[in-house]
Design a protein around this motif. Sequence first.
Motif, PDB file in Angstrom:
ATOM      1  N   GLY A 183      -3.230  12.792   9.569  1.00  0.00           N
ATOM      2  CA  GLY A 183      -3.139  10.946   8.996  1.00  0.00           C
ATOM      3  C   GLY A 183      -3.596  10.465   7.426  1.00  0.00           C
ATOM      4  O   GLY A 183      -3.684  11.610   6.861  1.00  0.00           O
ATOM      5  N   PRO A 184      -2.339   9.987   7.594  1.00  0.00           N
ATOM      6  CA  PRO A 184      -1.763   9.351   6.928  1.00  0.00           C
ATOM      7  C   PRO A 184      -3.510   9.006   5.333  1.00  0.00           C
ATOM      8  O   PRO A 184      -4.802   8.725   5.778  1.00  0.00           O
ATOM      9  CB  PRO A 184      -1.308   8.021   6.543  1.00  0.00           C
ATOM     10  CG  PRO A 184      -0.834   7.838   8.283  1.00  0.00           C
ATOM     11  CD  PRO A 184      -1.961   8.485   8.808  1.00  0.00           C
ATOM     12  N   PHE A 199       3.685  -0.559   8.856  1.00  0.00           N
ATOM     13  CA  PHE A 199       4.653   0.538   7.544  1.00  0.00           C
ATOM     14  C   PHE A 199       5.603   1.233   8.389  1.00  0.00           C
ATOM     15  O   PHE A 199       6.752   0.339   8.698  1.00  0.00           O
ATOM     16  CB  PHE A 199       3.424   2.204   8.271  1.00  0.00           C
ATOM     17  CG  PHE A 199       2.162   2.263   7.605  1.00  0.00           C
ATOM     18  CD1 PHE A 199       1.552   1.323   8.455  1.00  0.00           C
ATOM     19  CD2 PHE A 199       2.176   2.769   7.351  1.00  0.00           C
ATOM     20  CE1 PHE A 199      -0.124   1.903   8.490  1.00  0.00           C
ATOM     21  CE2 PHE A 199       0.469   3.351   6.585  1.00  0.00           C
ATOM     22  CZ  PHE A 199      -0.005   2.442   6.784  1.00  0.00           C
ATOM     23  N   TYR A 205       0.370   5.352   0.921  1.00  0.00           N
ATOM     24  CA  TYR A 205      -0.214   6.499   1.313  1.00  0.00           C
ATOM     25  C   TYR A 205       0.418   7.666   1.416  1.00  0.00           C
ATOM     26  O   TYR A 205       1.782   7.497   1.956  1.00  0.00           O
ATOM     27  CB  TYR A 205      -0.334   6.201   3.365  1.00  0.00           C
ATOM     28  CG  TYR A 205      -1.508   4.204   3.229  1.00  0.00           C
ATOM     29  CD1 TYR A 205      -1.098   3.863   3.022  1.00  0.00           C
ATOM     30  CD2 TYR A 205      -2.589   5.002   3.636  1.00  0.00           C
ATOM     31  CE1 TYR A 205      -2.083   2.588   4.044  1.00  0.00           C
ATOM     32  CE2 TYR A 205      -3.356   3.907   3.810  1.00  0.00           C
ATOM     33  CZ  TYR A 205      -3.211   2.827   4.195  1.00  0.00           C
ATOM     34  OH  TYR A 205      -4.065   1.850   3.952  1.00  0.00           O
ATOM     35  N   LEU A 207       4.156   7.390   2.360  1.00  0.00           N
ATOM     36  CA  LEU A 207       4.507   5.493   2.979  1.00  0.00           C
ATOM     37  C   LEU A 207       4.147   4.710   2.377  1.00  0.00           C
ATOM     38  O   LEU A 207       3.248   4.923   2.105  1.00  0.00           O
ATOM     39  CB  LEU A 207       3.239   6.124   4.757  1.00  0.00           C
ATOM     40  CG  LEU A 207       3.451   7.460   5.698  1.00  0.00           C
ATOM     41  CD1 LEU A 207       2.533   7.293   6.868  1.00  0.00           C
ATOM     42  CD2 LEU A 207       5.263   7.021   6.312  1.00  0.00           C
ATOM     43  N   PHE A 209      -4.547   6.911   1.785  1.00  0.00           N
ATOM     44  CA  PHE A 209      -4.818   6.413   0.919  1.00  0.00           C
ATOM     45  C   PHE A 209      -4.008   6.823  -0.534  1.00  0.00           C
ATOM     46  O   PHE A 209      -5.323   7.342  -0.868  1.00  0.00           O
ATOM     47  CB  PHE A 209      -5.611   4.983   0.669  1.00  0.00           C
ATOM     48  CG  PHE A 209      -6.013   4.348  -0.198  1.00  0.00           C
ATOM     49  CD1 PHE A 209      -6.363   4.194  -0.852  1.00  0.00           C
ATOM     50  CD2 PHE A 209      -5.238   3.091   0.233  1.00  0.00           C
ATOM     51  CE1 PHE A 209      -6.794   3.252  -2.439  1.00  0.00           C
ATOM     52  CE2 PHE A 209      -5.363   1.305  -0.911  1.00  0.00           C
ATOM     53  CZ  PHE A 209      -5.832   2.289  -1.908  1.00  0.00           C
ATOM     54  N   GLN A 234       0.663  11.729   3.850  1.00  0.00           N
ATOM     55  CA  GLN A 234       0.673  11.686   4.281  1.00  0.00           C
ATOM     56  C   GLN A 234       1.495  13.459   5.096  1.00  0.00           C
ATOM     57  O   GLN A 234       1.980  13.527   4.349  1.00  0.00           O
ATOM     58  CB  GLN A 234       1.474  11.179   6.109  1.00  0.00           C
ATOM     59  CG  GLN A 234       0.860  11.735   7.187  1.00  0.00           C
ATOM     60  CD  GLN A 234       1.828  11.036   8.299  1.00  0.00           C
ATOM     61  OE1 GLN A 234       2.590  10.041   8.138  1.00  0.00           O
ATOM     62  NE2 GLN A 234       0.295  10.815   9.923  1.00  0.00           N
ATOM     63  N   PHE A 259       1.261  -1.006  -0.108  1.00  0.00           N
ATOM     64  CA  PHE A 259      -0.231   0.307  -0.019  1.00  0.00           C
ATOM     65  C   PHE A 259       0.931   0.994  -0.234  1.00  0.00           C
ATOM     66  O   PHE A 259       2.184   1.667   0.794  1.00  0.00           O
ATOM     67  CB  PHE A 259      -0.871   0.310   1.271  1.00  0.00           C
ATOM     68  CG  PHE A 259      -1.693  -1.511   1.419  1.00  0.00           C
ATOM     69  CD1 PHE A 259      -1.281  -2.193   2.454  1.00  0.00           C
ATOM     70  CD2 PHE A 259      -2.663  -1.127   1.249  1.00  0.00           C
ATOM     71  CE1 PHE A 259      -2.001  -3.362   2.635  1.00  0.00           C
ATOM     72  CE2 PHE A 259      -3.824  -2.682   1.335  1.00  0.00           C
ATOM     73  CZ  PHE A 259      -3.589  -3.680   1.587  1.00  0.00           C
ATOM     74  N   TYR A 303      -2.929  -0.025  -3.942  1.00  0.00           N
ATOM     75  CA  TYR A 303      -2.795  -0.786  -3.292  1.00  0.00           C
ATOM     76  C   TYR A 303      -2.195  -1.813  -4.407  1.00  0.00           C
ATOM     77  O   TYR A 303      -3.627  -1.858  -4.927  1.00  0.00           O
ATOM     78  CB  TYR A 303      -4.298  -1.291  -2.396  1.00  0.00           C
ATOM     79  CG  TYR A 303      -4.746  -2.565  -2.313  1.00  0.00           C
ATOM     80  CD1 TYR A 303      -5.583  -3.451  -2.413  1.00  0.00           C
ATOM     81  CD2 TYR A 303      -3.416  -3.733  -1.383  1.00  0.00           C
ATOM     82  CE1 TYR A 303      -5.970  -4.103  -2.939  1.00  0.00           C
ATOM     83  CE2 TYR A 303      -3.738  -4.551  -1.640  1.00  0.00           C
ATOM     84  CZ  TYR A 303      -5.285  -5.450  -1.801  1.00  0.00           C
ATOM     85  OH  TYR A 303      -5.407  -7.355  -2.137  1.00  0.00           O
ATOM     86  N   VAL A 344       4.787  13.735   3.363  1.00  0.00           N
ATOM     87  CA  VAL A 344       5.805  12.191   3.446  1.00  0.00           C
ATOM     88  C   VAL A 344       5.048  11.152   2.749  1.00  0.00           C
ATOM     89  O   VAL A 344       3.353  11.153   3.167  1.00  0.00           O
ATOM     90  CB  VAL A 344       5.260  12.048   5.458  1.00  0.00           C
ATOM     91  CG1 VAL A 344       5.847  10.202   5.761  1.00  0.00           C
ATOM     92  CG2 VAL A 344       6.777  13.110   6.510  1.00  0.00           C
TER      93      VAL A 344
END
Lengths: 117, 113
Positions: A42-43, A108, A35, A91, A45, A37, A33, A48, A89
């Motif tokens: 919060g992260p 993560f 993400y 992730l 999506f 941020q 995945f 995937y 960021v």
Amino acid sequence: GAGVSQSPRYKVAKRGQDVALRCDPISGHVSLFWYQQALGQGPEFLTYFQNEAQLDKSGLPSDRFFAERPEGSVSTLKIQRTQQEDSAVYLCASSLGLAGDSTDTQYFGPGTRLTVL
Amino acid sequence: GESVGLHLPTLSVQEGDNSIINCAYSNSASDYFIWYKQESGKGPQFIIDIRSNMDKRQGQRVTVLLNKTVKHLSLQIAATQPGDSAVYFCAENLTGTASKLTFGTGTRLQVTL
């Protein structure tokens, strides 16, 4: 064993440049995945993969964002013609990939901090 | 290192006290919930999870409570330690999917000596 690793940890790009961010998932993890941020959030999506198949890319913010995982292990997130709003960021997470199991825990990496000037 | 969550709600707790962090989730179809801890400059770290067919689950020093009626999740940390200082996020996952965690906005926990 080793956890999820990401490189580079920090990337500074001039507006308009292309960048490539790498993710090495936990060995044997089928699902991967990405993400994004933003600072203070919060992260969120992005996309995937299950093995090499990209099953969901609904979170990619524009067609400048592209992700691949050609051999079902390492993944690369590419951002073309970067813009200041891409600063965040990024992730990466991986999981065992238990089919259809929503309880498949995601682990993560440390993230890549992208700053676009 | 860089700061995570500069403008997040903050909970200050004295070392040794218990902490309670709350989260309201958004989707009544979610069936799996996770609490993550994120320290500055690091990725989210799994703490504890709970499925929707449970209302309480305990780990080492941590307990998660789930109230589906009001779509509320809480994380309780017993005997809070300085190493617990971080930003805490709840995340939810929809029934039947193995993808797309949806994260809450996060709470910064500050442990004072």
